[in-house]
Design an enzyme around this catalytic site. Structure first.
Site, PDB file in Angstrom:
ATOM      1  N   ARG A 661       5.575   0.298  -9.354  1.00 20.27           N
ATOM      2  CA  ARG A 661       5.217   1.703  -9.592  1.00 20.27           C
ATOM      3  C   ARG A 661       4.331   2.211  -8.458  1.00 20.27           C
ATOM      4  O   ARG A 661       4.518   3.316  -7.939  1.00 20.27           O
ATOM      5  CB  ARG A 661       4.507   1.851 -10.929  1.00 20.27           C
ATOM      6  CG  ARG A 661       5.360   1.486 -12.126  1.00 20.27           C
ATOM      7  CD  ARG A 661       4.524   1.387 -13.399  1.00 20.27           C
ATOM      8  NE  ARG A 661       4.016   2.674 -13.837  1.00 20.27           N
ATOM      9  CZ  ARG A 661       4.685   3.542 -14.581  1.00 20.27           C
ATOM     10  NH1 ARG A 661       5.919   3.258 -14.969  1.00 20.27           N
ATOM     11  NH2 ARG A 661       4.158   4.676 -14.949  1.00 20.27           N
ATOM     12  N   SER A 666       3.625   5.216  -3.357  1.00 22.09           N
ATOM     13  CA  SER A 666       2.923   5.252  -2.068  1.00 22.09           C
ATOM     14  C   SER A 666       3.905   5.270  -0.894  1.00 22.09           C
ATOM     15  O   SER A 666       3.716   6.024   0.068  1.00 22.09           O
ATOM     16  CB  SER A 666       1.991   4.039  -1.948  1.00 22.09           C
ATOM     17  OG  SER A 666       0.961   4.109  -2.917  1.00 22.09           O
ATOM     18  N   ASN A 871      -3.412   7.578  -9.618  1.00 22.14           N
ATOM     19  CA  ASN A 871      -3.147   6.207 -10.039  1.00 22.14           C
ATOM     20  C   ASN A 871      -2.156   5.454  -9.175  1.00 22.14           C
ATOM     21  O   ASN A 871      -2.213   4.227  -9.106  1.00 22.14           O
ATOM     22  CB  ASN A 871      -2.630   6.197 -11.483  1.00 22.14           C
ATOM     23  CG  ASN A 871      -3.669   6.677 -12.466  1.00 22.14           C
ATOM     24  OD1 ASN A 871      -4.811   6.897 -12.101  1.00 22.14           O
ATOM     25  ND2 ASN A 871      -3.274   6.846 -13.706  1.00 22.14           N
ATOM     26  N   TYR A 872      -1.209   6.157  -8.540  1.00 20.44           N
ATOM     27  CA  TYR A 872      -0.110   5.449  -7.889  1.00 20.44           C
ATOM     28  C   TYR A 872       0.021   5.697  -6.396  1.00 20.44           C
ATOM     29  O   TYR A 872       0.485   4.836  -5.672  1.00 20.44           O
ATOM     30  CB  TYR A 872       1.211   5.785  -8.597  1.00 20.44           C
ATOM     31  CG  TYR A 872       1.237   5.297 -10.019  1.00 20.44           C
ATOM     32  CD1 TYR A 872       1.191   3.940 -10.298  1.00 20.44           C
ATOM     33  CD2 TYR A 872       1.268   6.186 -11.087  1.00 20.44           C
ATOM     34  CE1 TYR A 872       1.188   3.478 -11.607  1.00 20.44           C
ATOM     35  CE2 TYR A 872       1.267   5.734 -12.396  1.00 20.44           C
ATOM     36  CZ  TYR A 872       1.234   4.375 -12.648  1.00 20.44           C
ATOM     37  OH  TYR A 872       1.217   3.910 -13.933  1.00 20.44           O
ATOM     38  N   ILE A 873      -0.357   6.864  -5.918  1.00 20.39           N
ATOM     39  CA  ILE A 873      -0.306   7.123  -4.473  1.00 20.39           C
ATOM     40  C   ILE A 873      -1.576   6.564  -3.848  1.00 20.39           C
ATOM     41  O   ILE A 873      -2.677   6.889  -4.275  1.00 20.39           O
ATOM     42  CB  ILE A 873      -0.183   8.636  -4.187  1.00 20.39           C
ATOM     43  CG1 ILE A 873       1.157   9.174  -4.702  1.00 20.39           C
ATOM     44  CG2 ILE A 873      -0.324   8.914  -2.701  1.00 20.39           C
ATOM     45  CD1 ILE A 873       1.298  10.681  -4.591  1.00 20.39           C
TER      46      ILE A 873
END
Length: 914
Positions: A661, A666, A871-873
């Protein structure tokens, strides 16, 4: 399915039902391939939940009983944090025996009534969006073709991004192999040179500086792999850093106290430049802290406030009265008090306390046994708490400020700890107060009583040489530990789910920062292996071994659609699932290759999506669902999360399903930023970033449920738009007041009031405008008075407020006069037709902009832009954009997030590459 499907034998497996045979005959694949439509292939991997779907024959979905879970938004009461932390690796620091198998709730998702119907999202009518002339859909990240969902438009782009990722992975490994060979040769040469006399050795040439602004070090190599010695460096502080003295012989006495303090503030330990820090199991050497803050003791209700039972006021023991107060104080939360499960669980726990404390007493002291929930009347308690809330709201700003200051003073010793001699902020030092458990989604234990946590339940973790915090008088700690492998300061077990609660460091602390840093570095490392992983799982999609085929299919779904891996649940836990724990009823297959997911995901939030998959994946899922499998049978019956993660770990140390994820988000953002040419104003550049963020959220399937307040927010925006349209009408009426001939010149229709803004609406709107004016005047009056008091002057009297309120009274009279005469007098100094036309143009611009914002908000209601960004990038990518295009980082990260991601802000420049 063809008759050859019968060749697939199934056997009885786990206790929950049928288990697939261990192998799949080749005849099955061949037979299914023959029956496959020739035109069914599409670029897989992008959700089509927003797009039109034709009616087709589908296998009948089996209701899972959880499709209507709804939850209103509420602030967390557990730790007072303003946002949810991105790191999901906190459990790594907890004792193994204390870890929960369930995923801890990371953030409160919310759903609206309209989005939780049984009708698939893709089948619902899409509102017609009128494209305004001044701000097109393309300007908010979509093409002008509004009928095509953005997800579908990005399908080919996602395929290109994946190909680029695989190409780069090969290039990175090739470069590393070349570098390793060069290093070996260099070592051999170095060893041979040891025999050469020192005088004959060549001096190394001075390294030429690069002129293109790129760092000397390879930016593609993860920071954690670069060998850098730990060091303390001075951070450049704009404006606040004292200037260096030009005179080298300046006397030391001239250095002021402020200079010394500023210099100390400049000196900051950059842990992210020390790759060895935190690699071992020992997390700290010395640790000192003040313990935890307990909630205040219960204050009994006034004697006049009593719960009624069957119409009779009853006195309760203070323990029972406290629990009655939990329920009574939240009667306005209809989402909870109208929930049968909530009421049932509450009353069961309430009765247990009543049984222990002797139930209630009437005014004569007679025992009143409380047996039925329906006869309980908590309204007097609610009215008492509502009055207290109103009283608190009515407090002056000065009083509120004094209360806040007193609270901060009392809590000051607990807000920081000394961690290896460094002052670190503590995140959640307050013990959660007792109350009613609400849970997320349709939690089976909602409404149960959260008991007051006692010191005897709390374990303290602290250094051996440190002073142990004093427990409250008459109490003692459960245990005092010196666990140097844990990053927790205190822990206890709550009574609802048996989960362990931990006091940890704050998000901007070194330890938390290292956790985030390692998470993104792990994702960054995955880019070197992604091509091999994808190549292997695509090949194993056709494996004859059932376990391998199931594993490959699961990895495909996790990689392509950002599904969580999922864990097995106990009987008393919420029925949430992930990829590995999907049941028969959670997926519906629609030929030729559409899969419909419908299940309760993390935090008991419904996950509903329709996706197009690779034909082989569709075929595999059909095999995995083959009869006699039925409701509650596992789809992936030969796969567990631990087995999946163990397999992934063979590609790369520490690789688990959740890393995909972070990597996909990213890597996608990095690719988009690399190709971006952002120009224009700061606002336009911010918009370019947000458009890229939106693409990431859709491509990586970062979905959220619609907020309970979304419909209300849209309604408010529509009301504001209507208010502006009303202002336009008034301006046009002013034009007639200036020049009545305008009616003949422009036509009567031009001056007519919009039909939907009828007389009743106009009166309500006018009343709202008057009330809004009064509120502004009152607030300004209070603020001016507070300022006078602060300056030691006398407060203004109520008469002054009455005088100021006359402005609102005049506005009210004006509206009444307009309604009576049907005419609007021109306003402003020297009103002219030209000025009115200019005003109309401004209002038109505001209306069109607000319409775009409304449509944009509505279109993004299911896309978790914040989730992707926080949260993810990798936050370093946001910093790169900020520096590359000269946009202040404050436009992307709030103060709290800037503290959380301080390591990212300071560690990269505009040339950094993910």
């Amino acid at each position: 399915m063809s008759s050859s499907d019968d060749d697939i034998p199934l056997v009885k497996g786990r206790a929950n039902g049928v288990k697939s045979q261990d192998r799949i005959p080749k005849s099955v694949d061949k037979a299914m391939d023959k029956g496959r439509p020739s035109n069914g292939h599409v670029d897989p991997g992008v959700s089509i939940r927003m797009g039109p779907v034709e009616e087709m024959d589908v296998d009948t979905p089996v209701a899972n009983g959880h499709v209507n879970g709804k939850r209103k938004a509420r602030n967390s009461t557990t730790n007072g944090k303003s946002y949810k932390e991105a790191s999901s690796s906190e459990d790594d620091d907890k004792p193994l025996s204390k870890r929960r198998r369930t995923l801890q709730a990371a953030k409160a998702h919310v759903e609206s009534d309209s989005e939780l119907s049984d009708e698939p999202l893709a089948h619902r009518p899409r509102p017609a969006v009128k494209k305004p002339p001044k701000a097109t859909a393309a300007q908010i990240g979509e093409s002008s073709d509004s009928d095509t969902p953005l997800g579908a438009k990005l399908a080919k782009e996602k395929a290109q991004i994946e190909k680029a990722a695989e190409k780069e992975a090969k290039a990175i490994r090739k470069e590393e192999k070349k570098a390793a060979g060069s290093k070996r040769r260099s070592k051999v040469n170095s060893d041979s040179e040891d025999d050469v006399p020192l005088a004959k050795k060549k001096k190394p040439a001075a390294s030429a500086k690069k002129t293109n602004g790129v760092k000397d070090e390879d930016s593609d190599v993860p920071l954690s792999r670069k060998a850098q010695a730990p060091k303390k460096t001075k951070v450049k502080v704009e404006a606040s850093a004292p200037a260096k003295k030009s005179n080298a012989k300046a006397k030391k006495e001239e250095e002021t106290e402020q200079d010394r303090e500023a210099e100390e503030e400049e000196e900051q330990y950059k842990w992210w430049e020390d790759p060895t820090k935190g690699d071992g199991t020992k997390k700290w050497t010395t640790l000192e802290h003040a313990g935890v803050v307990f909630p205040p003791d219960y204050e009994p209700l006034p004697s006049s406030v009593k719960m009624r039972y069957d119409g009779v006021p009853v006195s309760l023991h203070k323990d029972a009265e406290e629990v009655a107060g939990f329920y009574g104080s939240m009667l306005n939360s209809t989402h909870n008090v109208e929930n049968p499960t909530f009421n049932k669980n509450f009353f069961e726990d309430f009765k247990k306390i009543l049984d222990k404390t002797g139930h209630g007493k009437d005014k004569n002291g007679n025992t009143v046994k409380i047996e039925k929930f329906e006869k309980c009347d908590f309204k007097p308690i609610f009215e008492h708490f509502e009055a207290e809330r109103t009283k608190k709201k009515a407090m002056s700003a000065a009083e509120k400020k004094a209360l806040k200051a007193a609270k901060e003073d009392a809590e000051a010793p607990y807000m920081h700890c000394m961690w290896d001699g460094r002052k670190q902020k503590v995140g959640n030092f307050r013990v959660e107060p007792p109350g009613l458990f609400r849970g997320r989604g349709e939690h089976p234990k909602t409404g149960k009583v959260k008991q007051r946590v006692q010191p005897e339940q709390i374990t303290i973790n602290i250094g051996k040489e440190a002073k142990i915090p004093e427990p409250p008088e008459g109490h003692h700690w459960k245990e005092v530990k010196h666990d140097q492998e844990g990053t927790w300061l205190a822990m206890w077990q709550e009574n609802i789910n048996g989960a362990y609660k931990y006091v940890m460091l704050a998000a901007n602390s070194d330890i938390k920062g290292q956790s985030d840093y390692k998470k993104f570095e792990k994702a960054r490392e995955l880019k070197k292996h992604i091509d091999r992983i994808r190549e292997d799982y695509r090949r194993e999609l056709k494996s004859e071994v059932m376990a391998d085929r199931q594993r490959a299919t699961a990895i495909y779904l996790i990689d392509q659609f950002a599904l969580r891996a999922g864990n097995e649940k106990g009987e008393d836990e919420a029925d949430t699932v992930g990829c590995c724990s999907l049941k028969y009823q959670h997926i519906t297959l629609r030929p030729p290759n559409t899969v419909i997911f419908d299940f309760l995901g993390k935090d008991s939030i419904r996950f509903y999506d329709e996706v197009e998959v690779d034909q082989q994946v569709f075929k595999n899922l059909k095999i995995f669902k083959k009869p006699p499998k039925t409701t509650d049978d596992d789809i992936f019956d030969r796969l567990t999360t631990s087995a999946l993660n163990k397999h992934l770990g063979s590609y790369m140390q520490g690789l688990t399903a959740k890393v995909f994820r972070t990597y996909n988000a990213s890597w996608t953002m990095a690719k988009l930023l690399r190709e971006m040419k952002s120009t224009g104003s700061i606002a336009e550049k911010v918009k370019d970033y947000n458009d890229a963020n939106r693409k990431v959220a859709i491509l990586c399937n970062h979905k959220r449920t619609v907020a309970a307040g979304h419909a209300g927010q849209i309604e408010k925006m529509e009301e504001k738009i209507n208010g502006l349209r009303y202002q336009q009408w008034r301006v046009k009426q002013m034009m007639l007041d200036i020049d009545p001939k305008q009616k003949k010149k422009r036509g009567a229709e031009y001056f007519e009031r919009p039909e939907d803004l009828d007389g009743e609406w106009v009166k309500e709107h006018q009343a709202a405008l008057v009330e809004e004016q009064r509120q502004k005047i009152r607030k300004k009056f209070e603020k001016d008075n507070e300022k006078l008091v602060a300056e030691g002057q006398k407060e203004m009297k109520a008469k002054e407020l009455e005088e100021r309120l006359k402005v609102a009274d005049e506005l009210e009279k004006k509206f009444k006069h307009e309604n009576k005469t049907g005419k609007v007098e021109a306003e402003g100094k020297g009103p002219t037709i030209e000025k009115m036309e200019a005003n109309l143009e401004k209002l038109t611009q505001r209306i069109e902009t607000m319409k775009v914002q409304k449509d944009d908000k509505d279109n993004n209601k299911e896309v978790a832009l914040g989730t992707s960004k926080i949260n993810y990038i990798d936050p370093r990518l946001t910093v790169v954009f900020s520096k590359k295009f000269n946009v202040p980082i404050e436009r992307f990260f709030s103060k709290t997030l800037r503290e959380k991601f301080d390591w990212a802000i300071q560690s990269v420049d505009e040339d950094w590459e993910f």
